[in-house]
Design an enzyme around this catalytic site. Structure first.
Site, PDB file in Angstrom:
ATOM      1  N   ASP A   1      20.709  32.522  69.331  1.00  0.00           N
ATOM      2  CA  ASP A   1      19.864  32.352  68.149  1.00  0.00           C
ATOM      3  C   ASP A   1      18.423  32.120  68.574  1.00  0.00           C
ATOM      4  O   ASP A   1      18.129  31.965  69.762  1.00  0.00           O
ATOM      5  CB  ASP A   1      20.386  31.206  67.270  1.00  0.00           C
ATOM      6  CG  ASP A   1      20.711  29.942  68.068  1.00  0.00           C
ATOM      7  OD1 ASP A   1      20.356  29.862  69.257  1.00  0.00           O
ATOM      8  OD2 ASP A   1      21.320  29.026  67.494  1.00  0.00           O
TER       9      ASP A   1
ATOM     10  N   ASP B   1      26.484  19.202  61.235  1.00  0.00           N
ATOM     11  CA  ASP B   1      27.041  19.722  59.975  1.00  0.00           C
ATOM     12  C   ASP B   1      28.059  20.839  60.222  1.00  0.00           C
ATOM     13  O   ASP B   1      28.461  21.530  59.296  1.00  0.00           O
ATOM     14  CB  ASP B   1      25.911  20.220  59.060  1.00  0.00           C
ATOM     15  CG  ASP B   1      25.086  21.338  59.693  1.00  0.00           C
ATOM     16  OD1 ASP B   1      25.418  21.785  60.814  1.00  0.00           O
ATOM     17  OD2 ASP B   1      24.098  21.773  59.060  1.00  0.00           O
TER      18      ASP B   1
ATOM     19  N   HIS C   1      27.583  23.537  62.167  1.00  0.00           N
ATOM     20  CA  HIS C   1      27.061  24.890  62.394  1.00  0.00           C
ATOM     21  C   HIS C   1      27.281  25.351  63.829  1.00  0.00           C
ATOM     22  O   HIS C   1      27.337  24.550  64.754  1.00  0.00           O
ATOM     23  CB  HIS C   1      25.595  25.020  61.961  1.00  0.00           C
ATOM     24  CG  HIS C   1      24.572  24.379  62.826  1.00  0.00           C
ATOM     25  ND1 HIS C   1      23.793  23.318  62.408  1.00  0.00           N
ATOM     26  CD2 HIS C   1      24.150  24.649  64.082  1.00  0.00           C
ATOM     27  CE1 HIS C   1      22.966  22.980  63.377  1.00  0.00           C
ATOM     28  NE2 HIS C   1      23.150  23.761  64.404  1.00  0.00           N
TER      29      HIS C   1
ATOM     30  N   GLU D   1      24.381  27.975  59.245  1.00  0.00           N
ATOM     31  CA  GLU D   1      24.489  26.731  58.498  1.00  0.00           C
ATOM     32  C   GLU D   1      25.682  26.796  57.530  1.00  0.00           C
ATOM     33  O   GLU D   1      26.232  27.873  57.290  1.00  0.00           O
ATOM     34  CB  GLU D   1      23.185  26.485  57.722  1.00  0.00           C
ATOM     35  CG  GLU D   1      21.967  26.233  58.621  1.00  0.00           C
ATOM     36  CD  GLU D   1      21.949  24.830  59.261  1.00  0.00           C
ATOM     37  OE1 GLU D   1      23.032  24.262  59.519  1.00  0.00           O
ATOM     38  OE2 GLU D   1      20.840  24.317  59.511  1.00  0.00           O
TER      39      GLU D   1
HETATM   40  C1  GLP Z   1      20.891  23.949  67.526  1.00  0.00           C
HETATM   41  C2  GLP Z   1      21.396  25.241  68.152  1.00  0.00           C
HETATM   42  C3  GLP Z   1      22.905  25.232  68.284  1.00  0.00           C
HETATM   43  C4  GLP Z   1      23.366  23.947  68.938  1.00  0.00           C
HETATM   44  C5  GLP Z   1      22.940  22.776  68.079  1.00  0.00           C
HETATM   45  C6  GLP Z   1      23.408  21.445  68.622  1.00  0.00           C
HETATM   46  O1  GLP Z   1      21.026  23.951  66.158  1.00  0.00           O
HETATM   47  N1  GLP Z   1      20.995  26.371  67.378  1.00  0.00           N
HETATM   48  O2  GLP Z   1      23.324  26.361  69.042  1.00  0.00           O
HETATM   49  O3  GLP Z   1      24.759  23.967  69.080  1.00  0.00           O
HETATM   50  O4  GLP Z   1      21.523  22.778  68.041  1.00  0.00           O
HETATM   51  O5  GLP Z   1      22.544  21.003  69.611  1.00  0.00           O
HETATM   52  P1  GLP Z   1      22.821  19.777  70.572  1.00  0.00           P
HETATM   53  O6  GLP Z   1      23.768  20.307  71.585  1.00  0.00           O
HETATM   54  O7  GLP Z   1      21.498  19.441  71.158  1.00  0.00           O
HETATM   55  O8  GLP Z   1      23.405  18.709  69.745  1.00  0.00           O
END
Ligand code: GLP
Length: 260
Positions: A67, A136, A138, A143
Protein backbone atom coordinates in the site's frame (compact mmCIF):
# COMPACT_ATOMS: atom_id res chain seq x y z
CA UNK A 1 -5.61 -21.14 8.60
CA UNK A 2 -2.62 -21.87 10.79
CA UNK A 3 -2.14 -19.84 13.97
CA UNK A 4 1.31 -19.90 15.55
CA UNK A 5 1.74 -18.41 19.02
CA UNK A 6 5.32 -17.27 19.67
CA UNK A 7 6.81 -15.89 22.90
CA UNK A 8 7.60 -12.43 21.53
CA UNK A 9 8.02 -10.24 18.46
CA UNK A 10 11.63 -11.29 17.90
CA UNK A 11 10.63 -14.97 17.78
CA UNK A 12 7.88 -14.11 15.29
CA UNK A 13 10.40 -12.23 13.14
CA UNK A 14 12.83 -15.13 13.21
CA UNK A 15 10.15 -17.70 12.35
CA UNK A 16 8.85 -15.72 9.38
CA UNK A 17 12.36 -14.84 8.14
CA UNK A 18 13.11 -18.58 8.16
CA UNK A 19 9.98 -19.22 6.08
CA UNK A 20 11.11 -16.59 3.58
CA UNK A 21 14.58 -18.15 3.45
CA UNK A 22 12.99 -21.55 2.79
CA UNK A 23 10.87 -20.07 -0.02
CA UNK A 24 13.93 -18.44 -1.62
CA UNK A 25 15.87 -21.70 -1.48
CA UNK A 26 13.27 -23.31 -3.71
CA UNK A 27 12.46 -20.20 -5.76
CA UNK A 28 15.38 -17.73 -5.74
CA UNK A 29 13.47 -15.06 -7.69
CA UNK A 30 10.35 -15.20 -5.50
CA UNK A 31 8.23 -12.06 -5.30
CA UNK A 32 7.88 -11.01 -1.66
CA UNK A 33 5.01 -8.72 -0.77
CA UNK A 34 6.07 -6.59 2.17
CA UNK A 35 4.10 -4.61 4.72
CA UNK A 36 5.02 -1.44 6.56
CA UNK A 37 4.35 -0.33 10.13
CA UNK A 38 6.34 -1.30 13.22
CA UNK A 39 5.26 -4.94 13.43
CA UNK A 40 7.18 -6.45 10.50
CA UNK A 41 10.52 -4.80 11.36
CA UNK A 42 11.78 -7.87 13.33
CA UNK A 43 11.17 -9.97 10.18
CA UNK A 44 13.31 -7.66 8.04
CA UNK A 45 16.03 -7.50 10.70
CA UNK A 46 16.12 -11.30 11.05
CA UNK A 47 16.23 -11.75 7.27
CA UNK A 48 19.06 -9.21 6.88
CA UNK A 49 20.99 -11.06 9.59
CA UNK A 50 20.57 -14.34 7.69
CA UNK A 51 21.87 -12.62 4.54
CA UNK A 52 24.94 -11.29 6.39
CA UNK A 53 25.59 -14.78 7.79
CA UNK A 54 25.36 -16.28 4.31
CA UNK A 55 22.43 -18.43 5.42
CA UNK A 56 20.21 -17.30 2.53
CA UNK A 57 20.80 -15.87 -0.92
CA UNK A 58 18.34 -13.05 -1.64
CA UNK A 59 20.22 -11.66 -4.63
CA UNK A 60 17.47 -12.62 -7.11
CA UNK A 61 14.51 -11.91 -4.81
CA UNK A 62 11.97 -9.29 -5.80
CA UNK A 63 10.00 -7.09 -3.42
CA UNK A 64 6.62 -5.41 -3.84
CA UNK A 65 4.61 -2.96 -1.83
CA UNK A 66 1.23 -3.56 -0.22
CA UNK A 67 0.00 0.00 0.00
CA UNK A 68 1.00 3.65 -0.27
CA UNK A 69 -0.04 7.11 0.84
CA UNK A 70 -1.47 9.39 -1.81
CA UNK A 71 -0.06 12.84 -2.28
CA UNK A 72 3.13 12.84 -0.21
CA UNK A 73 5.94 14.66 -2.02
CA UNK A 74 8.29 12.34 -3.97
CA UNK A 75 11.00 11.05 -1.66
CA UNK A 76 9.07 11.87 1.54
CA UNK A 77 10.71 9.69 4.21
CA UNK A 78 7.35 8.30 5.36
CA UNK A 79 6.03 7.38 1.92
CA UNK A 80 5.79 3.61 1.98
CA UNK A 81 8.08 3.49 -1.04
CA UNK A 82 10.79 5.23 1.03
CA UNK A 83 10.07 3.00 4.04
CA UNK A 84 10.33 -0.23 2.03
CA UNK A 85 13.50 0.93 0.29
CA UNK A 86 15.02 1.88 3.67
CA UNK A 87 13.82 -1.06 5.79
CA UNK A 88 13.82 -3.92 3.29
CA UNK A 89 15.44 -3.29 -0.10
CA UNK A 90 18.66 -1.60 1.11
CA UNK A 91 19.37 -3.89 4.12
CA UNK A 92 18.95 -6.95 1.88
CA UNK A 93 21.40 -5.48 -0.62
CA UNK A 94 18.81 -5.42 -3.43
CA UNK A 95 18.61 -2.79 -6.13
CA UNK A 96 15.58 -0.62 -6.82
CA UNK A 97 15.13 -2.62 -10.03
CA UNK A 98 13.96 -5.53 -7.86
CA UNK A 99 11.21 -3.38 -6.36
CA UNK A 100 7.62 -2.82 -7.47
CA UNK A 101 5.19 -0.31 -5.98
CA UNK A 102 2.15 1.78 -6.87
CA UNK A 103 2.64 5.43 -7.80
CA UNK A 104 1.09 7.46 -4.97
CA UNK A 105 2.00 10.69 -6.77
CA UNK A 106 0.27 9.83 -10.05
CA UNK A 107 -2.01 12.45 -11.62
CA UNK A 108 -4.41 9.63 -12.53
CA UNK A 109 -4.68 7.52 -9.37
CA UNK A 110 -7.25 5.10 -10.80
CA UNK A 111 -4.93 4.34 -13.73
CA UNK A 112 -1.97 3.92 -11.34
CA UNK A 113 -3.99 1.40 -9.28
CA UNK A 114 -4.97 -0.64 -12.35
CA UNK A 115 -1.37 -0.49 -13.58
CA UNK A 116 -0.13 -1.86 -10.26
CA UNK A 117 -2.51 -4.84 -10.34
CA UNK A 118 -1.31 -5.54 -13.91
CA UNK A 119 2.34 -5.22 -12.87
CA UNK A 120 1.86 -7.75 -10.06
CA UNK A 121 0.23 -10.22 -12.45
CA UNK A 122 2.93 -9.68 -15.09
CA UNK A 123 5.58 -10.31 -12.43
CA UNK A 124 4.06 -13.77 -11.94
CA UNK A 125 2.05 -12.94 -8.82
CA UNK A 126 3.13 -12.56 -5.21
CA UNK A 127 4.66 -15.69 -3.70
CA UNK A 128 4.52 -14.68 -0.04
CA UNK A 129 2.63 -11.62 1.20
CA UNK A 130 3.50 -10.29 4.64
CA UNK A 131 0.69 -8.53 6.45
CA UNK A 132 0.26 -6.60 9.65
CA UNK A 133 -3.13 -5.77 11.08
CA UNK A 134 -4.65 -2.46 12.09
CA UNK A 135 -6.38 -2.07 15.43
CA UNK A 136 -9.65 -1.97 13.45
CA UNK A 137 -8.79 -5.22 11.63
CA UNK A 138 -7.53 -3.62 8.41
CA UNK A 139 -4.97 -5.31 6.18
CA UNK A 140 -2.95 -3.14 3.83
CA UNK A 141 -5.11 -0.05 4.00
CA UNK A 142 -8.36 -1.94 3.44
CA UNK A 143 -10.44 -0.27 6.08
CA UNK A 144 -13.60 -1.87 7.56
CA UNK A 145 -16.30 -2.54 4.96
CA UNK A 146 -13.80 -2.85 2.12
CA UNK A 147 -15.16 -5.27 -0.44
CA UNK A 148 -13.72 -8.73 0.05
CA UNK A 149 -13.35 -8.82 -3.76
CA UNK A 150 -11.65 -5.42 -4.03
CA UNK A 151 -8.74 -4.71 -6.34
CA UNK A 152 -5.97 -2.14 -5.87
CA UNK A 153 -7.70 1.21 -5.51
CA UNK A 154 -7.85 4.48 -3.57
CA UNK A 155 -9.23 4.37 -0.03
CA UNK A 156 -9.95 6.96 2.65
CA UNK A 157 -8.36 6.29 6.03
CA UNK A 158 -10.44 6.16 9.19
CA UNK A 159 -9.63 8.69 11.90
CA UNK A 160 -8.41 5.77 14.06
CA UNK A 161 -5.85 4.67 11.45
CA UNK A 162 -4.66 8.24 10.92
CA UNK A 163 -4.18 8.58 14.68
CA UNK A 164 -2.41 5.19 14.87
CA UNK A 165 -0.01 6.23 12.10
CA UNK A 166 0.53 9.83 13.31
CA UNK A 167 3.61 8.70 15.26
CA UNK A 168 5.52 8.52 11.97
CA UNK A 169 4.73 12.18 11.15
CA UNK A 170 5.33 15.48 12.94
CA UNK A 171 1.60 15.95 13.51
CA UNK A 172 -1.76 14.29 12.84
CA UNK A 173 -2.50 16.95 10.21
CA UNK A 174 0.38 15.64 8.09
CA UNK A 175 -1.05 12.10 7.85
CA UNK A 176 -2.69 11.81 4.43
CA UNK A 177 -6.40 11.02 4.26
CA UNK A 178 -6.06 9.03 1.06
CA UNK A 179 -4.08 5.93 0.21
CA UNK A 180 -3.63 3.32 -2.49
CA UNK A 181 -3.92 -0.24 -1.28
CA UNK A 182 -3.85 -3.66 -2.84
CA UNK A 183 -7.46 -4.78 -2.62
CA UNK A 184 -8.52 -7.72 -0.51
CA UNK A 185 -9.12 -9.66 -3.73
CA UNK A 186 -5.61 -8.73 -4.86
CA UNK A 187 -4.07 -9.80 -1.54
CA UNK A 188 -5.92 -13.13 -1.67
CA UNK A 189 -4.15 -13.93 -4.97
CA UNK A 190 -0.77 -14.23 -3.24
CA UNK A 191 0.28 -17.86 -2.89
CA UNK A 192 0.96 -17.63 0.85
CA UNK A 193 -0.31 -15.01 3.28
CA UNK A 194 1.65 -14.47 6.51
CA UNK A 195 0.18 -12.06 9.04
CA UNK A 196 2.23 -11.02 12.07
CA UNK A 197 0.54 -9.31 15.02
CA UNK A 198 2.20 -8.37 18.29
CA UNK A 199 1.05 -6.58 21.41
CA UNK A 200 -2.18 -6.38 23.36
CA UNK A 201 -3.57 -3.59 21.19
CA UNK A 202 -4.00 -6.15 18.38
CA UNK A 203 -5.62 -8.89 20.50
CA UNK A 204 -9.24 -8.02 19.72
CA UNK A 205 -8.62 -7.57 15.98
CA UNK A 206 -6.75 -10.89 15.86
CA UNK A 207 -9.53 -12.78 17.66
CA UNK A 208 -12.23 -11.30 15.44
CA UNK A 209 -10.21 -12.09 12.30
CA UNK A 210 -9.29 -15.67 13.20
CA UNK A 211 -12.33 -16.82 15.16
CA UNK A 212 -15.07 -14.39 14.20
CA UNK A 213 -17.35 -14.58 11.20
CA UNK A 214 -16.07 -13.71 7.75
CA UNK A 215 -17.02 -10.06 7.46
CA UNK A 216 -16.08 -6.99 5.47
CA UNK A 217 -16.32 -5.18 8.82
CA UNK A 218 -13.13 -7.03 9.83
CA UNK A 219 -11.03 -7.06 6.65
CA UNK A 220 -8.40 -9.49 8.02
CA UNK A 221 -11.14 -12.12 8.40
CA UNK A 222 -10.72 -12.53 4.63
CA UNK A 223 -7.68 -14.68 5.45
CA UNK A 224 -10.24 -17.39 6.28
CA UNK A 225 -10.86 -17.63 2.52
CA UNK A 226 -7.22 -18.34 1.67
CA UNK A 227 -5.96 -21.92 1.34
CA UNK A 228 -2.53 -21.06 2.77
CA UNK A 229 -2.76 -18.39 5.44
CA UNK A 230 -0.49 -18.25 8.48
CA UNK A 231 -1.14 -15.98 11.44
CA UNK A 232 1.83 -15.50 13.78
CA UNK A 233 1.02 -13.83 17.09
CA UNK A 234 2.88 -13.15 20.30
CA UNK A 235 1.30 -14.06 23.64
CA UNK A 236 -0.22 -10.59 24.07
CA UNK A 237 -1.83 -10.53 20.62
CA UNK A 238 -3.07 -14.10 21.23
CA UNK A 239 -4.64 -13.22 24.57
CA UNK A 240 -8.24 -13.10 23.29
CA UNK A 241 -8.11 -16.29 21.20
CA UNK A 242 -10.54 -18.90 22.50
CA UNK A 243 -8.66 -21.70 20.73
CA UNK A 244 -5.18 -20.64 21.89
CA UNK A 245 -4.48 -24.01 23.55
CA UNK A 246 -5.51 -25.88 20.42
CA UNK A 247 -3.28 -23.67 18.25
CA UNK A 248 -0.34 -24.25 20.63
CA UNK A 249 -0.82 -28.02 20.65
CA UNK A 250 -1.22 -28.19 16.89
CA UNK A 251 1.97 -26.26 16.22
CA UNK A 252 3.94 -28.22 18.85
CA UNK A 253 2.98 -31.47 17.10
CA UNK A 254 3.64 -30.18 13.57
CA UNK A 255 6.11 -32.19 11.49
CA UNK A 256 9.15 -29.98 10.72
CA UNK A 257 9.05 -30.85 7.02
CA UNK A 258 5.74 -29.01 6.65
CA UNK A 259 7.31 -25.60 7.30
CA UNK A 260 4.90 -22.67 7.67
C1 GLP B 1 -0.66 0.62 8.44
C2 GLP B 1 -0.27 -0.26 7.26
C3 GLP B 1 -0.63 -1.71 7.53
C4 GLP B 1 -0.12 -2.14 8.88
C5 GLP B 1 -0.76 -1.27 9.95
C6 GLP B 1 -0.35 -1.67 11.35
O1 GLP B 1 -1.99 0.94 8.43
N1 GLP B 1 -0.91 0.18 6.07
O2 GLP B 1 -0.08 -2.53 6.50
O3 GLP B 1 -0.43 -3.49 9.10
O4 GLP B 1 -0.33 0.06 9.71
O5 GLP B 1 0.88 -1.11 11.67
P1 GLP B 1 1.74 -1.47 12.94
O6 GLP B 1 2.37 -2.77 12.60
O7 GLP B 1 2.73 -0.38 13.07
O8 GLP B 1 0.80 -1.58 14.07
Amino acid sequence: MEVVIVPDAAAGGELIASAIAHLLTGKPDALLGVATGSTPLPIYQALATKVRQGAVDVSRARVCQLDEYVGLPAGHPESYRSVVLREVVAPLGLSEDAFLGPDGGAADIAAACAAYDRALAEAGGVDLQLLGIGTDGHIGFNEPCSSLASRTRIKTLTQQTREDNARFFDSLDEVPHHVITQGIGTILEARHLVLLATGEAKAEAVALSVEGPLSALVPASALQLHPHATVVVDEAAASELKLADYFRATYAAKPAWQHL
